[in-house]
Design a protein around this motif. Sequence first.
Motif, PDB file in Angstrom:
ATOM      1  N   ALA A  18      34.762  30.607  52.684  1.00 21.91           N
ATOM      2  CA  ALA A  18      36.169  30.921  53.511  1.00 21.91           C
ATOM      3  C   ALA A  18      36.970  31.536  52.174  1.00 21.91           C
ATOM      4  CB  ALA A  18      35.672  29.257  53.355  1.00 21.91           C
ATOM      5  N   ALA A  19      36.852  30.947  51.159  1.00 21.06           N
ATOM      6  CA  ALA A  19      38.680  31.776  50.643  1.00 21.06           C
ATOM      7  C   ALA A  19      38.091  33.305  50.727  1.00 21.06           C
ATOM      8  CB  ALA A  19      38.404  31.398  49.321  1.00 21.06           C
ATOM      9  N   LYS A  20      37.425  33.628  50.666  1.00 21.91           N
ATOM     10  CA  LYS A  20      37.143  35.239  50.368  1.00 21.91           C
ATOM     11  C   LYS A  20      37.818  35.916  52.128  1.00 21.91           C
ATOM     12  CE  LYS A  20      32.675  35.389  48.645  1.00 21.91           C
ATOM     13  NZ  LYS A  20      31.231  35.838  48.425  1.00 21.91           N
ATOM     14  N   ARG A  21      36.980  34.766  53.696  1.00 17.58           N
ATOM     15  CA  ARG A  21      37.087  35.305  54.595  1.00 17.58           C
ATOM     16  C   ARG A  21      39.525  35.443  54.322  1.00 17.58           C
ATOM     17  NH1 ARG A  21      33.274  32.223  55.828  1.00 17.58           N
ATOM     18  NH2 ARG A  21      34.237  30.136  56.049  1.00 17.58           N
ATOM     19  N   ARG A  22      39.777  34.097  54.304  1.00 16.06           N
ATOM     20  CA  ARG A  22      41.216  34.408  54.178  1.00 16.06           C
ATOM     21  C   ARG A  22      41.790  35.545  53.641  1.00 16.06           C
ATOM     22  NH1 ARG A  22      43.082  28.266  52.545  1.00 16.06           N
ATOM     23  NH2 ARG A  22      42.953  26.803  54.620  1.00 16.06           N
ATOM     24  N   GLU A  67      34.994  43.650  46.176  1.00 17.01           N
ATOM     25  CA  GLU A  67      34.499  42.050  46.117  1.00 17.01           C
ATOM     26  C   GLU A  67      35.688  41.550  45.722  1.00 17.01           C
ATOM     27  OE1 GLU A  67      30.101  43.605  43.973  1.00 17.01           O
ATOM     28  OE2 GLU A  67      31.731  42.518  42.696  1.00 17.01           O
ATOM     29  N   ALA A  68      35.719  40.099  45.925  1.00 16.28           N
ATOM     30  CA  ALA A  68      36.916  39.604  45.256  1.00 16.28           C
ATOM     31  C   ALA A  68      36.731  39.020  44.010  1.00 16.28           C
ATOM     32  CB  ALA A  68      36.810  37.810  46.220  1.00 16.28           C
ATOM     33  N   ASP A  69      37.351  39.590  43.557  1.00 16.57           N
ATOM     34  CA  ASP A  69      37.528  39.428  41.786  1.00 16.57           C
ATOM     35  C   ASP A  69      38.469  38.395  41.115  1.00 16.57           C
ATOM     36  OD1 ASP A  69      36.988  40.093  39.302  1.00 16.57           O
ATOM     37  OD2 ASP A  69      38.162  41.271  38.740  1.00 16.57           O
ATOM     38  N   VAL A 125      41.594  38.881  44.040  1.00 19.21           N
ATOM     39  CA  VAL A 125      41.920  40.356  44.862  1.00 19.21           C
ATOM     40  C   VAL A 125      41.184  40.999  44.724  1.00 19.21           C
ATOM     41  CG1 VAL A 125      44.291  39.993  42.907  1.00 19.21           C
ATOM     42  CG2 VAL A 125      42.157  41.263  41.802  1.00 19.21           C
ATOM     43  N   PRO A 126      40.286  42.068  45.729  1.00 19.62           N
ATOM     44  CA  PRO A 126      39.943  42.750  46.017  1.00 19.62           C
ATOM     45  C   PRO A 126      39.412  44.075  45.148  1.00 19.62           C
ATOM     46  CG  PRO A 126      41.630  43.545  47.600  1.00 19.62           C
ATOM     47  CD  PRO A 126      41.783  42.010  46.661  1.00 19.62           C
ATOM     48  N   ALA A 127      38.633  44.096  44.491  1.00 19.21           N
ATOM     49  CA  ALA A 127      38.415  45.812  43.715  1.00 19.21           C
ATOM     50  C   ALA A 127      36.841  45.879  43.897  1.00 19.21           C
ATOM     51  CB  ALA A 127      38.087  44.428  42.288  1.00 19.21           C
TER      52      ALA A 127
END
Length: 233
Positions: A18-22, A67-69, A125-127
Amino acid sequence: MPALPPPELPHVAASFSAAKRRLYDQVYADHRLSFYCGCAFDAQHRTDLGGCGLAALAGEKRAQRVEADHVFPAAQFGQARPCWRDPAAFPACAQTGARPPTRRQCCEKVDPLFAAAHNDLQNLVPAVGTINGQRSDYNWGLVSGSDQYGTCAIRIDAGTRRVQPPPAVRGDIARIMLYMRDTYGFNLSRQDAQLYAAWNNADPPDAWELERDRRIGRLQGRGNRYVEDYQRQ
């Protein structure tokens, strides 16, 4: 570190998914650029490596996606938690399928403070996937003798387990690390705190960092004071 999260913690997503979707759909929906290298990515998280100087990574499958880093690595704040050190001691982490849960999965399940820190959008952050993977759980710092990735000025030194970020995001990283220290009680060495103070001073918040913080503040009920009330240290 406290065993349970205090009531004033931010209202984070209930799961990492859910955090990644946000992160992708609400925080970065109209600012689809990877954090370290400024690589454009689309709604399916596919990267444009040629447009950000990373064409040499085009043959690597993991580089094809962002990816969410975790800026403050989960392994670093997890290693002080009992669920990370000894998952077998927690009945909720007992093996129920073909594989036992990882230490990260165990802590997400049984440790509210770890779960909150793990899912906090301020720390995500997106990496580009390859950079996220090779960055691993290394500390931030200054390194010498390592190659940068194409024209992206991030340097990763596996020998010293240090990562030197591009100058344009050093202040952002510093303010995230200080936020995580204050919010969750995580320790920073004196040397690291001095480094982050210097990075904070050299790289003040820009317009996007301020907007990112506002968006996260709306989603989680609070922002990062090191961004909102910026001061030199």
